[in-house]
Structures are given as structure tokens and as C-alpha cells.
Design a protein around this motif. Structure first.
Motif, PDB file in Angstrom:
ATOM      1  N   GLU A  63      31.531  58.792  50.710  1.00 21.15           N
ATOM      2  CA  GLU A  63      31.555  57.783  51.367  1.00 21.15           C
ATOM      3  C   GLU A  63      30.715  56.326  50.436  1.00 21.15           C
ATOM      4  OE1 GLU A  63      28.373  57.165  54.868  1.00 21.15           O
ATOM      5  OE2 GLU A  63      30.049  58.653  55.181  1.00 21.15           O
ATOM      6  N   THR A  64      30.112  56.525  49.731  1.00 20.36           N
ATOM      7  CA  THR A  64      29.484  55.584  48.829  1.00 20.36           C
ATOM      8  C   THR A  64      30.404  54.943  47.976  1.00 20.36           C
ATOM      9  OG1 THR A  64      27.385  56.903  48.874  1.00 20.36           O
ATOM     10  CG2 THR A  64      27.662  55.244  47.037  1.00 20.36           C
ATOM     11  N   ARG A  65      31.144  55.740  47.188  1.00 19.50           N
ATOM     12  CA  ARG A  65      32.507  55.393  46.452  1.00 19.50           C
ATOM     13  C   ARG A  65      33.247  54.402  47.329  1.00 19.50           C
ATOM     14  NH1 ARG A  65      34.460  60.498  43.936  1.00 19.50           N
ATOM     15  NH2 ARG A  65      36.387  58.963  43.340  1.00 19.50           N
ATOM     16  N   ILE A  66      33.784  54.638  48.665  1.00 14.89           N
ATOM     17  CA  ILE A  66      34.640  54.035  49.373  1.00 14.89           C
ATOM     18  C   ILE A  66      33.923  52.652  49.793  1.00 14.89           C
ATOM     19  CG2 ILE A  66      35.747  53.953  51.542  1.00 14.89           C
ATOM     20  CD1 ILE A  66      36.365  56.797  51.222  1.00 14.89           C
ATOM     21  N   ALA A  67      32.588  52.886  50.331  1.00 19.02           N
ATOM     22  CA  ALA A  67      31.884  51.530  50.544  1.00 19.02           C
ATOM     23  C   ALA A  67      31.749  50.503  49.480  1.00 19.02           C
ATOM     24  CB  ALA A  67      30.493  51.792  51.006  1.00 19.02           C
ATOM     25  N   ARG A  68      31.674  50.906  48.160  1.00 18.33           N
ATOM     26  CA  ARG A  68      31.775  50.329  47.066  1.00 18.33           C
ATOM     27  C   ARG A  68      33.075  49.411  46.949  1.00 18.33           C
ATOM     28  NH1 ARG A  68      33.421  50.818  42.055  1.00 18.33           N
ATOM     29  NH2 ARG A  68      32.320  49.526  40.283  1.00 18.33           N
ATOM     30  N   LEU A  69      34.034  50.293  46.978  1.00 17.09           N
ATOM     31  CA  LEU A  69      35.474  49.791  46.938  1.00 17.09           C
ATOM     32  C   LEU A  69      35.819  48.603  48.168  1.00 17.09           C
ATOM     33  CD1 LEU A  69      37.417  52.884  45.914  1.00 17.09           C
ATOM     34  CD2 LEU A  69      36.755  50.802  44.560  1.00 17.09           C
TER      35      LEU A  69
ATOM     36  N   GLU B  41      30.429  43.667  40.211  1.00 16.14           N
ATOM     37  CA  GLU B  41      29.572  44.760  40.079  1.00 16.14           C
ATOM     38  C   GLU B  41      28.829  44.777  41.373  1.00 16.14           C
ATOM     39  OE1 GLU B  41      29.339  47.063  37.799  1.00 16.14           O
ATOM     40  OE2 GLU B  41      30.838  46.404  36.412  1.00 16.14           O
ATOM     41  N   ILE B  42      28.591  46.081  42.223  1.00 17.36           N
ATOM     42  CA  ILE B  42      27.887  46.030  43.599  1.00 17.36           C
ATOM     43  C   ILE B  42      26.509  46.818  43.101  1.00 17.36           C
ATOM     44  CG2 ILE B  42      27.981  47.300  45.797  1.00 17.36           C
ATOM     45  CD1 ILE B  42      30.124  45.023  45.264  1.00 17.36           C
ATOM     46  N   GLY B  43      25.474  46.034  43.762  1.00 16.34           N
ATOM     47  CA  GLY B  43      24.113  46.371  43.355  1.00 16.34           C
ATOM     48  C   GLY B  43      23.811  47.696  43.844  1.00 16.34           C
ATOM     49  N   ALA B  44      22.616  48.270  43.501  1.00 23.36           N
ATOM     50  CA  ALA B  44      22.417  49.790  44.055  1.00 23.36           C
ATOM     51  C   ALA B  44      22.317  50.048  45.535  1.00 23.36           C
ATOM     52  CB  ALA B  44      20.993  50.020  43.085  1.00 23.36           C
ATOM     53  N   GLY B  45      21.879  49.061  46.103  1.00 23.35           N
ATOM     54  CA  GLY B  45      21.585  49.006  47.516  1.00 23.35           C
ATOM     55  C   GLY B  45      23.001  48.692  48.380  1.00 23.35           C
ATOM     56  N   GLY B  46      23.884  48.201  47.777  1.00 25.81           N
ATOM     57  CA  GLY B  46      25.174  47.773  48.306  1.00 25.81           C
ATOM     58  C   GLY B  46      25.191  46.585  48.830  1.00 25.81           C
ATOM     59  N   ASP B  47      24.025  45.829  48.807  1.00 27.95           N
ATOM     60  CA  ASP B  47      24.110  44.478  49.580  1.00 27.95           C
ATOM     61  C   ASP B  47      23.907  43.461  48.735  1.00 27.95           C
ATOM     62  OD1 ASP B  47      24.528  45.236  52.267  1.00 27.95           O
ATOM     63  OD2 ASP B  47      22.552  45.739  52.624  1.00 27.95           O
ATOM     64  N   THR B  48      23.887  43.503  47.426  1.00 25.25           N
ATOM     65  CA  THR B  48      23.912  42.519  46.261  1.00 25.25           C
ATOM     66  C   THR B  48      25.124  42.748  45.463  1.00 25.25           C
ATOM     67  OG1 THR B  48      22.239  43.499  44.958  1.00 25.25           O
ATOM     68  CG2 THR B  48      21.388  42.052  46.731  1.00 25.25           C
ATOM     69  N   ALA B  49      25.583  41.767  44.944  1.00 26.47           N
ATOM     70  CA  ALA B  49      26.670  42.181  43.771  1.00 26.47           C
ATOM     71  C   ALA B  49      26.556  40.768  42.829  1.00 26.47           C
ATOM     72  CB  ALA B  49      27.975  41.824  44.689  1.00 26.47           C
ATOM     73  N   SER B  50      27.382  40.995  41.786  1.00 27.39           N
ATOM     74  CA  SER B  50      27.749  39.830  40.777  1.00 27.39           C
ATOM     75  C   SER B  50      29.165  39.863  40.500  1.00 27.39           C
ATOM     76  CB  SER B  50      26.774  39.956  39.496  1.00 27.39           C
ATOM     77  OG  SER B  50      27.148  41.421  39.033  1.00 27.39           O
TER      78      SER B  50
END
Length: 166
Positions: free
Chosen positions: A4-10, A92-101
Motif C-alpha cells: 500500500e505504501t509503495r503504491i501510494a508513493r508511485l 523523491e517522496i518524503g518519509a511522511g508522503g506529503d513532501t517531495a523533491s
């Protein structure tokens, strides 16, 4: 990492990819080429209030108001036509899933006006976008949008320097 985490990241990566293509490239190109301020709305809606915008050789704008003025007035004053091509994204998605670069390459043929740093007429713009994002209320926003422009030259000057590397 859970499925689920991997899919959310993608999904987040794809949302940011669409953000760049639809809310930036398409909005800037339409706004500049059609000279219609409403074409910039998709971009403006995705700028955080504290956004940091910097384009090498052009200037730095702190905050949404300065960024909006730059994109809706400054860019159209420098270019009468442009067509962005961005590629090679590293998102790159941040650890919490709500920040990215994000890091993107840009190649942008354009037509400069008398106010363009590259001069009037056909120009070539090449460089990189270095960006950060935050997700608020389910939407990704830019918090940093920097363009490190390596080439901003007259197209005739640029192509005259081209050579075949041995």
C-alpha cells in the motif's frame, strides 16, 4: 515497504509528473503563446503562499504574489512563443508522503522579445528545474521552483557552436 505504501508513493510520483506537465509547462506555453492571462491559472493555483521561485540570469521571487507577477507579466514580456520539453525526472517522496523533491531537465525552444536576456528572435533555453513540493488537502503545490539555466542563447548562436564530438 508495504504494498500500500509503495503504491501510494508511485501515485504521488505520477501526480507530481502531471503537475509539472499540465500545471507548469502547458500553462506557461499557453499563457505566453495565446497571451491570455487565464491560461496561467492552473499554475497559479498550485503555488504555495511561501513559494521560492528563481530563474538564473533572470531573478528571484519570494512568495506567491511575486511569482504570479513573474509568470503572468515577466515571462510573457520576455517571450512571445515557447514550447517546454521536460525530461529525465528524478522525483523523491518524503518519509511522511506529503513532501517531495524533483529534478528535471528542460529544453525549450522559444522566441525572445527585446526584453529577453537571450535577445530578440529564436532562442534556445536549456537547463534544469530543481523543485520541492508539499501536499495540502490532497493537492501538490510548489514550495520551490528554481530553473538553473545553462544555455539561454540566440538559436543561431547556439547551433553555430554545435560540433561532432570525436
Amino acid at each position: 515497504m508495504e504494498l500500500e505504501t509503495r503504491i501510494a508513493r508511485l501515485e504521488a510520483i505520477e501526480e507530481i509528473r502531471r503537475l509539472k506537465h499540465e500545471n507548469y509547462c502547458l500553462a506557461i506555453d499557453r499563457g505566453v503563446c495565446r497571451r491570455k492571462p487565464q491560461a496561467f491559472v492552473p499554475l497559479i493555483d498550485r503555488l504555495a503562499e511561501n513559494v521560492d521561485v528563481c530563474f538564473s540570469g533572470v531573478g528571484q521571487m519570494q512568495g506567491k504574489a511575486g511569482a504570479v507577477a513573474f509568470f503572468t507579466e515577466g515571462v510573457p514580456a520576455m517571450l512571445s512563443w515557447c514550447q517546454h520539453r521536460v525530461s529525465n525526472p528524478i522525483i523523491e517522496i518524503g518519509a511522511g508522503g506529503d513532501t517531495a523533491s524533483g529534478h528535471w531537465y528542460v529544453f525549450c525552444p522559444a522566441i525572445g522579445t527585446g526584453q529577453s536576456p537571450a535577445g530578440e528572435g529564436p532562442v534556445i533555453i536549456i537547463g534544469r528545474y530543481i523543485e520541492t513540493y508539499v501536499r495540502r488537502e490532497g493537492r501538490w503545490l510548489w514550495t520551490k521552483l528554481h530553473a538553473e539555466l545553462d544555455v539561454m542563447e540566440s538559436a543561431s548562436t547556439f547551433w553555430s557552436m554545435a560540433h561532432w564530438a570525436e
